[in-house]
Enzyme design. Sequence first.
Site, PDB file in Angstrom:
ATOM      1  N   SER A 216       0.806  -1.224   0.000  1.00  0.00           N
ATOM      2  CA  SER A 216       0.000   0.000   0.000  1.00  0.00           C
ATOM      3  C   SER A 216       0.840   1.276   0.000  1.00  0.00           C
ATOM      4  O   SER A 216       0.292   2.369  -0.089  1.00  0.00           O
ATOM      5  CB  SER A 216      -0.921   0.027   1.234  1.00  0.00           C
ATOM      6  OG  SER A 216      -1.795  -1.065   1.235  1.00  0.00           O
ATOM      7  N   ASP A 217       2.163   1.120   0.107  1.00  0.00           N
ATOM      8  CA  ASP A 217       3.013   2.318   0.234  1.00  0.00           C
ATOM      9  C   ASP A 217       4.288   2.186  -0.612  1.00  0.00           C
ATOM     10  O   ASP A 217       5.407   2.285  -0.092  1.00  0.00           O
ATOM     11  CB  ASP A 217       3.374   2.504   1.717  1.00  0.00           C
ATOM     12  CG  ASP A 217       3.898   3.899   2.014  1.00  0.00           C
ATOM     13  OD1 ASP A 217       3.614   4.813   1.219  1.00  0.00           O
ATOM     14  OD2 ASP A 217       4.574   4.073   3.038  1.00  0.00           O
TER      15      ASP A 217
END
Length: 418
Positions: free
Chosen positions: A109-110
């Site tokens: 997600s990052d």
Amino acid sequence: MDQNTQRDWVSVYEESKRLLYEEIDYLNEMKNCDRFRENFNRPKFSHIKVPMTFPEFTTEKVMAMEFCPGIKITDKERIEAEGLDPVEISRKSAESFLEQLCRHGFFHSDPHPGNVAVEKGPNGEARIIFYDFGMMDSFGPNERKGLVDFFFAIYYDANVKDACDALERLGMLRLTPDVDRIAVERVGKDFIDRFQETLKRGSDWEDQMDPEERKRINRQRRKELGEEFLSLNRDSPFVFPPTWTFVFRAFFSLDGIGKTLDPKYDLTKITLPYLKELLDLKDGNAFVTSANRLLKRVGLSPDDFKNFGAQPQRVARIDDISRRLEQGDFKLRVRALEVERMIERSKLVQKNTFAAVVSCLCLNSAMCLATFGKTAVASRPLTKLLLGVGAIFAARVPYGLNQLRNLDDYNEKYGIKR
């Protein structure tokens, strides 16, 4: 986000809170790292490297993992100095994320430039290194199937009905009776037609066009689909699922990385050849998917064979519905958008008329009291009260007229004149 999309900010907050607290649990990060490495443990993805972890030295507060130095993925000069191809790296990073979304259902997600590096592999080719697995999220099988179906619907089949069905499966399109599905499909068909035309011609996307050209296209589209746009804006048929907050965040990070490495980077065009790798996910089997697409090219579909066998039951059902309609058991409901707009405008006119009448009534009553009712009990306070109420309603009249003008301008923008 536009006005026809509903958002649940509380759910977005809860999703953010969950991921942020998971990020500081290093035992959880170690499990994520091991799962991520296992997902890419195939010869096809030998260019993806994930650090090894050491469970015997890892706790909730401390994580021990392999030291994997590399070049920051956005350091284009050093990448080229190593003899590596930045364009190939940008493509591989995009494909790795599509693989995470569509096949694994477990994604980083990052993926900002601080969490992705590059090194020269043993074979001399670029190898992408991922770090920091604290912020990971996942999709269920239903969401993955919906995403794959959506990609195939807009890229290969150009089928707006399949695209809308996929959005429903993803939870992005509401199923409630108040949603005008026909309007959604008409606007969706316009989008898919323009998308396909851009892919075939290799031309610029609308956000890359000259501002004047973009305005001209928008005016033409509003003229052709004004009724549908108004219906969508009124119904708000689309929903923004909280999980997609971090999906879009990751897409934006990858887009920035890709454009740093390759000025011509375009994720939408990279997705097209990659979809060939997902044929086995479309219908559970690559052969079935290929056979279905061949049938569609000749004007058939698997549903045609099912419909042929179910035809007698459907005829009987239609006959039953017709008979019950004749008997008055059913009542037809028809939605007239023109009538809805007229009612909406009439409500504003009536509110303005009511405010003007009440204002005049209060002001006239106050004048009568001030002129003829000086001797009446409490005439002075009552006069002031009536003047105040009249002033309040008088102030609402220009505000209401402005609302009416804005409504007319809004409708006219979509080619609807009163």
